[in-house]
Write a protein that holds these residues in place. Structure first.
Motif, PDB file in Angstrom:
ATOM      1  N   GLU A  80       0.824  -1.217   0.000  1.00 26.24           N
ATOM      2  CA  GLU A  80       0.000   0.000   0.000  1.00 26.24           C
ATOM      3  C   GLU A  80       0.857   1.267   0.000  1.00 26.24           C
ATOM      4  N   THR A  81       2.031   1.204   0.645  1.00 25.39           N
ATOM      5  CA  THR A  81       2.876   2.400   0.769  1.00 25.39           C
ATOM      6  C   THR A  81       3.883   2.553  -0.367  1.00 25.39           C
ATOM      7  N   GLY A  82       3.972   1.573  -1.240  1.00 30.68           N
ATOM      8  CA  GLY A  82       4.897   1.672  -2.370  1.00 30.68           C
ATOM      9  C   GLY A  82       5.569   0.344  -2.673  1.00 30.68           C
ATOM     10  N   LEU A  83       6.569   0.399  -3.522  1.00 35.42           N
ATOM     11  CA  LEU A  83       7.309  -0.797  -3.933  1.00 35.42           C
ATOM     12  C   LEU A  83       8.495  -0.990  -2.999  1.00 35.42           C
ATOM     13  N   VAL A  84       8.538  -2.124  -2.327  1.00 32.33           N
ATOM     14  CA  VAL A  84       9.586  -2.423  -1.351  1.00 32.33           C
ATOM     15  C   VAL A  84      10.634  -3.308  -2.031  1.00 32.33           C
ATOM     16  N   LEU A  85      11.853  -2.781  -2.115  1.00 28.53           N
ATOM     17  CA  LEU A  85      12.969  -3.535  -2.688  1.00 28.53           C
ATOM     18  C   LEU A  85      13.481  -4.491  -1.621  1.00 28.53           C
ATOM     19  N   GLU A  86      13.277  -5.797  -1.840  1.00 26.50           N
ATOM     20  CA  GLU A  86      13.625  -6.794  -0.836  1.00 26.50           C
ATOM     21  C   GLU A  86      15.008  -7.387  -1.022  1.00 26.50           C
ATOM     22  N   GLU A  87      15.407  -7.657  -2.268  1.00 25.06           N
ATOM     23  CA  GLU A  87      16.724  -8.232  -2.532  1.00 25.06           C
ATOM     24  C   GLU A  87      17.169  -7.817  -3.921  1.00 25.06           C
ATOM     25  N   ALA A  88      18.479  -7.687  -4.085  1.00 28.56           N
ATOM     26  CA  ALA A  88      19.056  -7.398  -5.403  1.00 28.56           C
ATOM     27  C   ALA A  88      20.162  -8.405  -5.670  1.00 28.56           C
ATOM     28  N   ARG A  89      20.387  -8.654  -6.973  1.00 30.33           N
ATOM     29  CA  ARG A  89      21.437  -9.578  -7.397  1.00 30.33           C
ATOM     30  C   ARG A  89      22.138  -8.993  -8.612  1.00 30.33           C
ATOM     31  N   VAL A  90      23.443  -9.192  -8.655  1.00 25.07           N
ATOM     32  CA  VAL A  90      24.211  -8.779  -9.823  1.00 25.07           C
ATOM     33  C   VAL A  90      25.279  -9.832 -10.071  1.00 25.07           C
ATOM     34  N   ARG A  91      25.552 -10.140 -11.308  1.00 27.29           N
ATOM     35  CA  ARG A  91      26.474 -11.216 -11.670  1.00 27.29           C
ATOM     36  C   ARG A  91      27.936 -10.790 -11.682  1.00 27.29           C
ATOM     37  N   GLY A  92      28.228  -9.532 -11.452  1.00 30.56           N
ATOM     38  CA  GLY A  92      29.613  -9.073 -11.417  1.00 30.56           C
ATOM     39  C   GLY A  92      29.655  -7.592 -11.127  1.00 30.56           C
ATOM     40  N   ASN A  93      30.860  -7.031 -11.161  1.00 29.40           N
ATOM     41  CA  ASN A  93      30.964  -5.603 -10.933  1.00 29.40           C
ATOM     42  C   ASN A  93      31.639  -4.936 -12.120  1.00 29.40           C
ATOM     43  N   GLY A  94      31.608  -3.624 -12.124  1.00 28.51           N
ATOM     44  CA  GLY A  94      32.187  -2.862 -13.215  1.00 28.51           C
ATOM     45  C   GLY A  94      31.780  -1.408 -13.084  1.00 28.51           C
ATOM     46  N   ALA A  95      31.708  -0.697 -14.193  1.00 19.74           N
ATOM     47  CA  ALA A  95      31.397   0.730 -14.207  1.00 19.74           C
ATOM     48  C   ALA A  95      30.071   1.013 -13.494  1.00 19.74           C
ATOM     49  N   GLY A  96      30.125   1.736 -12.379  1.00 22.11           N
ATOM     50  CA  GLY A  96      28.926   2.096 -11.631  1.00 22.11           C
ATOM     51  C   GLY A  96      28.224   0.936 -10.961  1.00 22.11           C
ATOM     52  N   MET A  97      28.930  -0.172 -10.735  1.00 28.30           N
ATOM     53  CA  MET A  97      28.307  -1.367 -10.179  1.00 28.30           C
ATOM     54  C   MET A  97      29.085  -1.897  -8.978  1.00 28.30           C
ATOM     55  N   ALA A  98      29.247  -1.086  -7.972  1.00 28.55           N
ATOM     56  CA  ALA A  98      29.971  -1.535  -6.784  1.00 28.55           C
ATOM     57  C   ALA A  98      29.131  -2.562  -6.020  1.00 28.55           C
ATOM     58  N   ILE A  99      29.752  -3.666  -5.667  1.00 24.58           N
ATOM     59  CA  ILE A  99      29.086  -4.711  -4.880  1.00 24.58           C
ATOM     60  C   ILE A  99      29.141  -4.286  -3.412  1.00 24.58           C
ATOM     61  N   PRO A 100      28.002  -4.212  -2.713  1.00 24.56           N
ATOM     62  CA  PRO A 100      28.017  -3.837  -1.301  1.00 24.56           C
ATOM     63  C   PRO A 100      28.838  -4.812  -0.451  1.00 24.56           C
ATOM     64  N   GLU A 101      29.445  -4.316   0.598  1.00 23.34           N
ATOM     65  CA  GLU A 101      30.284  -5.147   1.482  1.00 23.34           C
ATOM     66  C   GLU A 101      29.524  -6.316   2.082  1.00 23.34           C
ATOM     67  N   GLU A 102      28.237  -6.137   2.355  1.00 25.62           N
ATOM     68  CA  GLU A 102      27.460  -7.192   3.007  1.00 25.62           C
ATOM     69  C   GLU A 102      26.930  -8.240   2.023  1.00 25.62           C
ATOM     70  N   ALA A 103      27.237  -8.099   0.737  1.00 26.85           N
ATOM     71  CA  ALA A 103      26.744  -9.035  -0.278  1.00 26.85           C
ATOM     72  C   ALA A 103      27.395 -10.406  -0.124  1.00 26.85           C
ATOM     73  N   TRP A 104      26.674 -11.450  -0.535  1.00 24.06           N
ATOM     74  CA  TRP A 104      27.204 -12.806  -0.506  1.00 24.06           C
ATOM     75  C   TRP A 104      27.050 -13.413  -1.901  1.00 24.06           C
ATOM     76  N   LEU A 105      28.002 -14.271  -2.254  1.00 25.19           N
ATOM     77  CA  LEU A 105      28.006 -14.925  -3.568  1.00 25.19           C
ATOM     78  C   LEU A 105      27.221 -16.228  -3.497  1.00 25.19           C
ATOM     79  N   LYS A 106      26.251 -16.375  -4.403  1.00 23.09           N
ATOM     80  CA  LYS A 106      25.436 -17.585  -4.446  1.00 23.09           C
ATOM     81  C   LYS A 106      25.010 -17.806  -5.899  1.00 23.09           C
TER      82      LYS A 106
END
Length: 133
Positions: free
Chosen positions: A42-68
Motif C-alpha cells: 500500500e505504501t509503495g514498492l519495497v525492494l527486498e533483494e538485489a542480485r548482480v552477476r559481477g561488478n564494473g562501471a557504476g556497479m559496486a558490490i556492497p560489502e554485506e553481499a554474498w556470492l550464491k
C-alpha cells in the motif's frame, strides 16, 4: 486489490495485478545482468533483494553481499518507492518484468523504448482484478 501500474506522471499505460515481481536488465556498458525483487505494498514498492552477476562501471558490490549461484546477493535498505523511476531508451535495451516464474520484456505491456519517451515509472495502484497466475 493493489497491483503494479506502469506509466508516467500518473498516466497509467498498463496495470498488472501482482503482489511481487523481479525487475531485470543488462547493464548498458558491462552487459552484466542485474535483478531486483520488489514487493507491492500500500505504501509503495519495497525492494527486498538485489542480485548482480559481477561488478564494473557504476556497479559496486556492497560489502554485506554474498556470492550464491554466480550472483552477488544483497538486501538494500530503502524506504518504499512510490514511484520507481526508470530510464528506458532504445540504446540501453528493455527491462524485463518477472513474476510467476516467467520473465517478459516490459515492451509487452507498454511498447518498445523510444528516444522521445526515455522514462517510465512503476508504482502501487488499485487494479480491480485478481492476481495474475
Amino acid at each position: 486489490m493493489i497491483g503494479l501500474c506502469l506509466g508516467l506522471t500518473g498516466a497509467v499505460w498498463a496495470q498488472l495485478p501482482i503482489s511481487h515481481f523481479t525487475l531485470a536488465w543488462n547493464h548498458t556498458i558491462e552487459k552484466i545482468r542485474w535483478e531486483e525483487d520488489y514487493r507491492v505494498t500500500e505504501t509503495g514498492l519495497v525492494l527486498e533483494e538485489a542480485r548482480v552477476r559481477g561488478n564494473g562501471a557504476g556497479m559496486a558490490i556492497p560489502e554485506e553481499a554474498w556470492l550464491k549461484d554466480g550472483s552477488w546477493h544483497y538486501h538494500p535498505k530503502l524506504l518504499p518507492l512510490q514511484p520507481l523511476n526508470l530510464g528506458r531508451t532504445p540504446e540501453a535495451g528493455d527491462y524485463q518484468l518477472c513474476f510467476n516464474n516467467q520473465c517478459r520484456a516490459m515492451s509487452q505491456w507498454v511498447g518498445s523504448p523510444t528516444s522521445s519517451q526515455p522514462f517510465i515509472q512503476l508504482w502501487t495502484c488499485k487494479t480491480g482484478s485478481k492476481e495474475v497466475q
